[in-house]
Design an enzyme around this catalytic site. Structure first.
Site, PDB file in Angstrom:
ATOM      1  CG  ASP A  46      -0.174  -0.122   2.529  1.00 48.77           C
ATOM      2  OD1 ASP A  46       1.080  -0.116   2.490  1.00 48.77           O
ATOM      3  OD2 ASP A  46      -0.817  -0.224   3.583  1.00 48.77           O
ATOM      4  CE  LYS A  77       9.571  37.668  -0.730  1.00 54.59           C
ATOM      5  NZ  LYS A  77      10.213  36.355  -0.871  1.00 54.59           N
ATOM      6  N   GLY A  90       9.183  32.294  -7.884  1.00 53.08           N
ATOM      7  CA  GLY A  90       8.565  33.604  -8.089  1.00 53.08           C
ATOM      8  C   GLY A  90       9.472  34.738  -7.617  1.00 53.08           C
ATOM      9  CB  THR A  91      11.357  35.205  -4.447  1.00 53.68           C
ATOM     10  OG1 THR A  91      10.193  34.951  -3.660  1.00 53.68           O
ATOM     11  CG2 THR A  91      12.210  36.259  -3.794  1.00 53.68           C
TER      12      THR A  91
HETATM   13  C1  R5P Z   1      10.942  33.945   1.840  1.00 56.75           C
HETATM   14  O1  R5P Z   1      10.910  34.538   2.911  1.00 56.75           O
HETATM   15  C2  R5P Z   1      12.093  33.119   1.423  1.00 56.75           C
HETATM   16  O2  R5P Z   1      13.287  33.666   1.853  1.00 56.75           O
HETATM   17  C3  R5P Z   1      12.135  32.916  -0.060  1.00 56.75           C
HETATM   18  O3  R5P Z   1      12.363  34.165  -0.690  1.00 56.75           O
HETATM   19  C4  R5P Z   1      10.860  32.340  -0.592  1.00 56.75           C
HETATM   20  O4  R5P Z   1      10.394  31.355   0.255  1.00 56.75           O
HETATM   21  C5  R5P Z   1      11.053  31.795  -1.975  1.00 56.75           C
HETATM   22  O5  R5P Z   1       9.854  31.256  -2.423  1.00 56.75           O
HETATM   23  P1  R5P Z   1       9.468  31.278  -3.958  1.00 56.75           P
HETATM   24  O6  R5P Z   1      10.588  30.636  -4.711  1.00 56.75           O
HETATM   25  O7  R5P Z   1       8.202  30.457  -4.029  1.00 56.75           O
HETATM   26  O8  R5P Z   1       9.231  32.697  -4.336  1.00 56.75           O
END
Ligand code: R5P
Length: 261
Positions: A11, A159, A193-194
């Protein structure tokens, strides 16, 4: 290395057996993805049953660390929950760059954080970067440490997180990246994304080259989308992947060695 058998029941449940008697165990495992948590717990139990009475855990990447408080009412505080489970079962827990000091605090006196900034700083220098940038103030101090190892200046972008997958980023007033080789640094790449949004802004402001460095590379939506946006990506091997160009192995073993008697 002790011989350990791991297999799946029909499983899908995990089976773990340590194949020899042992006095102690150093278990290395990530709490990400979720299955890693079960693996750590079962390996710990099998080690105990095999005779290990000193149990050390090394967590190169501590998943669930980002939810380190209630950002909204009635949320689960994942970092605390996972930490409590581990603290109860291990004598000592080593973690590489946990997301926040709050997360490290959940591990109490058994926890020790190992920081990868010096390793990243050396690589940033080796790669000929001219400025270190962090995408937000959350990684600002770490970026400054990386910059000081590399003998460079650092700046932090602004950010604003709009959702799990969307962020808005801007360059602080007066900062100049024009014509520069930029080392864009962060603790984690998850959706990317960041990093992608930061790179876009840096390019718009004239950055000549963008080299990305991060400690933990999850790349949850794959790696193809980074091509064309950034010039290079280097991560450590806390989560092994195509960009794991920096190994934390020697650093971790030198930190753990004094605790082995
Ligand atoms: C946020 O506080 C972290 O330091 C990273 O910038 C974030 O977690 C990155 O996440 P993602 O790649 O989804 O933007």
């Amino acid at each position: 290395m002790a011989r350990v058998t791991r297999r799946r029941f029909a499983d899908g449940e995990l089976y773990v057996k340590v194949e020899e008697g042992i006095d102690g165990a150093i278990i290395v495992g990530n709490t990400y993805p979720d299955g890693g948590i079960i693996d750590i717990l079962l390996t710990r139990d099998a080690s105990w049953n095999a005779g290990a009475r000193k149990l050390i855990l090394i967590v190169p990447y501590f998943g669930y660390a980002r939810q380190d408080s209630m950002f909204q009412n009635y949320e689960a505080v994942s970092a605390r929950v996972i930490s409590e489970i581990l603290v109860e079962r291990f004598d000592r827990i080593f973690v590489v760059n946990m997301h926040s000091p709050e997360g490290v605090a959940f591990l109490g006196s058994k926890g020790k954080e190992i920081r990868a900034e010096p390793l990243i700083g050396r690589k940033v220098k080796e790669d000929g970067n001219e400025l270190v940038v962090s995408p937000d103030d959350g990684f600002q101090e770490e970026a400054a440490r990386i910059a000081s190892v590399a003998g460079l200046e650092s700046i932090a972008m602004n950010k604003k997180r709009v959702s799990d997958t969307k962020v808005e980023i801007s360059l602080p007033q007066g900062a100049s990246v024009d014509g520069k080789v930029v080392a864009l640094t962060d603790d984690l790449i998850s959706t990317g994304g960041t990093i992608l949004e930061s790179s876009k802004i840096l390019k718009e402001h004239g950055a000549r080259r963008i080299n990305v460095y991060c400690v933990h590379g999850l790349f949850v939506t794959g790696t193809s989308k980074y091509a064309g946006f950034v010039d290079s990506i280097t991560t450590t091997d806390t989560v092994e992947g195509p960009f794991s160009g920096i190994s934390v192995a020697s650093l971790v073993s030198s930190e753990v060695a004094p605790f082995i008697t």
